[in-house]
Design a protein around this motif. Structure first.
Motif, PDB file in Angstrom:
ATOM      1  N   ALA A 144      10.403  -9.098  -3.217  1.00  0.00           N
ATOM      2  CA  ALA A 144       9.302  -9.309  -2.273  1.00  0.00           C
ATOM      3  C   ALA A 144       9.497 -10.639  -1.554  1.00  0.00           C
ATOM      4  O   ALA A 144       9.762 -11.657  -2.188  1.00  0.00           O
ATOM      5  N   VAL A 159      12.776  -0.683   0.700  1.00  0.00           N
ATOM      6  CA  VAL A 159      12.599   0.457   1.615  1.00  0.00           C
ATOM      7  C   VAL A 159      13.845   0.642   2.472  1.00  0.00           C
ATOM      8  O   VAL A 159      14.305   1.768   2.673  1.00  0.00           O
ATOM      9  N   ASN A 187       7.206   6.295  -3.788  1.00  0.00           N
ATOM     10  CA  ASN A 187       6.194   5.244  -3.841  1.00  0.00           C
ATOM     11  C   ASN A 187       6.825   3.881  -3.618  1.00  0.00           C
ATOM     12  O   ASN A 187       7.890   3.594  -4.160  1.00  0.00           O
ATOM     13  N   VAL A 188       6.135   3.061  -2.823  1.00  0.00           N
ATOM     14  CA  VAL A 188       6.617   1.739  -2.441  1.00  0.00           C
ATOM     15  C   VAL A 188       5.744   0.677  -3.107  1.00  0.00           C
ATOM     16  O   VAL A 188       4.529   0.843  -3.179  1.00  0.00           O
ATOM     17  N   ASN A 191       3.822  -2.331  -1.238  1.00  0.00           N
ATOM     18  CA  ASN A 191       3.289  -1.437  -0.196  1.00  0.00           C
ATOM     19  C   ASN A 191       2.260  -2.107   0.705  1.00  0.00           C
ATOM     20  O   ASN A 191       1.213  -1.538   1.017  1.00  0.00           O
ATOM     21  N   ILE A 192       2.604  -3.309   1.132  1.00  0.00           N
ATOM     22  CA  ILE A 192       1.714  -4.099   1.981  1.00  0.00           C
ATOM     23  C   ILE A 192       2.446  -4.414   3.281  1.00  0.00           C
ATOM     24  O   ILE A 192       3.635  -4.765   3.268  1.00  0.00           O
ATOM     25  N   VAL A 193       1.727  -4.257   4.396  1.00  0.00           N
ATOM     26  CA  VAL A 193       2.318  -4.321   5.729  1.00  0.00           C
ATOM     27  C   VAL A 193       3.182  -5.564   5.954  1.00  0.00           C
ATOM     28  O   VAL A 193       4.226  -5.471   6.596  1.00  0.00           O
ATOM     29  N   ASN A 194       2.793  -6.730   5.403  1.00  0.00           N
ATOM     30  CA  ASN A 194       3.533  -7.952   5.703  1.00  0.00           C
ATOM     31  C   ASN A 194       4.259  -8.557   4.509  1.00  0.00           C
ATOM     32  O   ASN A 194       4.465  -9.756   4.432  1.00  0.00           O
ATOM     33  N   ILE A 195       4.660  -7.690   3.575  1.00  0.00           N
ATOM     34  CA  ILE A 195       5.511  -8.129   2.460  1.00  0.00           C
ATOM     35  C   ILE A 195       6.736  -7.216   2.396  1.00  0.00           C
ATOM     36  O   ILE A 195       6.593  -5.991   2.448  1.00  0.00           O
ATOM     37  N   ILE A 196       7.923  -7.796   2.297  1.00  0.00           N
ATOM     38  CA  ILE A 196       9.134  -6.985   2.140  1.00  0.00           C
ATOM     39  C   ILE A 196       9.029  -6.223   0.817  1.00  0.00           C
ATOM     40  O   ILE A 196       8.766  -6.825  -0.220  1.00  0.00           O
ATOM     41  N   PRO A 197       9.197  -4.889   0.856  1.00  0.00           N
ATOM     42  CA  PRO A 197       9.020  -4.086  -0.365  1.00  0.00           C
ATOM     43  C   PRO A 197      10.003  -4.486  -1.468  1.00  0.00           C
ATOM     44  O   PRO A 197      11.199  -4.624  -1.222  1.00  0.00           O
TER      45      PRO A 197
ATOM     46  N   GLY B 184       6.850  -2.230   5.707  1.00  0.00           N
ATOM     47  CA  GLY B 184       6.255  -2.782   4.484  1.00  0.00           C
ATOM     48  C   GLY B 184       5.383  -1.791   3.738  1.00  0.00           C
ATOM     49  O   GLY B 184       5.249  -1.828   2.522  1.00  0.00           O
ATOM     50  N   THR B 203       4.135   1.573   8.352  1.00  0.00           N
ATOM     51  CA  THR B 203       3.951   0.468   9.286  1.00  0.00           C
ATOM     52  C   THR B 203       5.317  -0.130   9.568  1.00  0.00           C
ATOM     53  O   THR B 203       6.170  -0.193   8.687  1.00  0.00           O
TER      54      THR B 203
END
Lengths: 332, 332
Positions: A144, A159, A187-188, A191-197, B184, B203
């Motif tokens: 992350a 991802v 499943n990621v 899974n948050i828009v502004n964190i690298i998975p 992400g 996203t």
């Protein structure tokens, strides 16, 4: 079988149980005296939806499952098959003692669950082979980081790595005419828009008519996983969760089914079953047959799943004829 | 800024607020009389984590947000910014009436959130450009079918289509030295091991130092989405959720920061900010500057985020010097 999948339809499994009962009802009404005893089996947990196992009843009847196995298979809440059986009033400690050695042959009626019989305008499918299945749970481990500040050549994006592997799976499968491959669950994390998975987990299911084409697909994915995780300095884990060999069904029974169709004027064709079925477990150790009926629109494992009652009645008639024909041979 | 991201760290945002207070404390202690009034601003909702917006305070101070906007931005429970403000005792109907025309310049201290200053062993980063951001929510629509029975050439597998698009995003971004792109958040429906996925939503966040490189990345993804959905007879939707242009910071302020570093013996380098910052909103309409401090291990937006207190103290000193230097010019 009696069970279905989550968000599934009303025909997969249960339509075959109804046809089996109907065939035996005809047998009783006709006053035929079959040479062999005929038993209708309504299996459970064929799909493995809850416990991620599958083909449960057939495996129990072949004594393939141990107490350790059913303690290991758990549902999403961590409840094991063992605990669920106990709560239901069954005795799971006896699981290994239900081998049926008295069954000489197995016939299964089932909806096709695919689009082929409808497309070819056939009433009945005569199954030649039930495909083998290799299913695995894959975990791709990254790291992350902030999505704006970590340069592309320093990130470990789970991802990016996982999609580079998954993107090839389908095309590799297309090299074999009857093979299929599917990533159904992915499943990621986080899974948050502004964190690298940092992690992707996915299930992959490979099917084919020969073990070689199944193994080739699986090996190809492992090579991609290896290459992509080396490129990004990441790691991966693979756990095999299902391994079923392709099973060819009885040549004799197939010819009996065709004879019945011809006699009754039902259009028919030979077909490969891309779905796993109970006949696969029984067919590995005794002569077995499957009679397919068309699925409307080829839809299955979804609420739109549907089959014309007319073709289900035809399948019952064919099953009845086939039972009589097997009894006439008296050489199982 | 005071807010952070979910599962984020303790330094992003708040460390800069502390440094600003420290710089003003030094100003008060030194008995310097700055020519301009100095105000410490602790902004909120810079990240946009809850309402998927971002840069909230800066936008309000520029009267960019209307009542309609804050009714449209909603959290995962459907609560709008409007409703949340009301519940907190604020008056959201006044949102458009808070334009600040009295601010002449803006300086922000912030952790780097990336690995560059640490790798180059520099105490201070002088930000040249804050990257632009284009963020979108993509939906790929397929069809749920049985994973074994639907031939590969007849399926509409949303995971296959989406991964074929996502797999290219990173490599396209690597064509531009300072651009980054990240998926992400990615969700699959119905997300069941034995059902072909009918929908993938994800996203995507594109960043770059010029609008051209951002647009090229975005256009490339749209072309891939188009090609892959045509191939599989599927469809897709794209909704743009964030659009921020790249902002170059004040050349004068950058030279003042460098003068301070030189005077105090702090090692420093020019740097591009890959993260969006409040200075981006202010910098679009007034001279602005950003002073970066190294992030240990380059980690950010994760609990491991950390910065040496020593470099935060250096940044406070540089901010103090820079404020004095700006006041000496008296020509904003």
């Amino acid at each position: 079988h009696l069970d279905s999948v989550q968000f599934g339809g009303a025909y997969d499994g249960i339509a075959g149980v109804v046809c089996a009962i109907e065939a035996v009802r005809q047998m009783a009404e006709s006053n035929e005296k079959p040479f062999y005893s005929i038993e209708v089996i309504a299996t459970n947990d064929e799909e493995g939806s809850r416990f991620k196992s599958g083909l449960f009843t057939g495996k129990v009847m072949d004594a393939q499952l141990t107490v350790e196995d059913i303690q290991r298979y758990k549902d999403a809440d961590g409840v094991s098959v063992y605990a669920a059986m106990k709560e239901y009033g069954l005795n799971p400690d006896e699981i290994a003692n239900h081998k049926r050695t008295d069954i000489k042959a197995f016939i299964e009626v089932h909806i096709e669950q695919g689009p082929i019989l409808e497309a070819e305008q056939k009433d009945i499918g005569v199954v030649d082979i039930i495909v083998g299945i290799k299913r695995a749970l894959v975990t791709v481990n990254g790291r992350a980081d902030h999505i704006g500040t970590m340069p592309m050549n320093m990130r470990m994006d789970a991802v990016e790595a996982a999609t580079k592997v998954i993107a090839n799976i389908g095309d590799r499968s297309r090299q074999y005419p009857l093979a299929v491959a599917t990533v159904g669950n992915l499943n990621v994390a986080p899974n948050i828009v502004n964190i690298i998975p940092s992690q992707v987990t996915y299930t992959v299911d490979f099917r084919g008519t020969t073990q070689d084409e199944i193994d080739a697909q699986y090996k190809g994915m492992l090579e991609d996983l290896q290459a992509v995780t080396v490129r990004f300095h990441m790691s991966f884990d693979v756990a095999e969760t299902l391994n079923v060999i392709p099973v060819e069904l009885s040549k004799d029974f197939r010819s009996y089914i065709k004879e019945s169709c011809t006699k009754r004027g039902y259009s028919n064709m030979n077909i490969v079953s891309g779905a796993g079925h109970d006949a696969q477990v029984f067919g590995a150790r005794m002569p077995a047959a499957m009679i397919f009926v068309p699925s409307i629109g080829g839809r299955s494992h979804c609420p739109e799943e549907n089959t014309d009652a007319r073709t289900l009645a035809m399948a019952s008639n064919v099953a009845y004829d086939t039972l009589l024909r097997i009894c006439a041979e008296k050489r199982l």
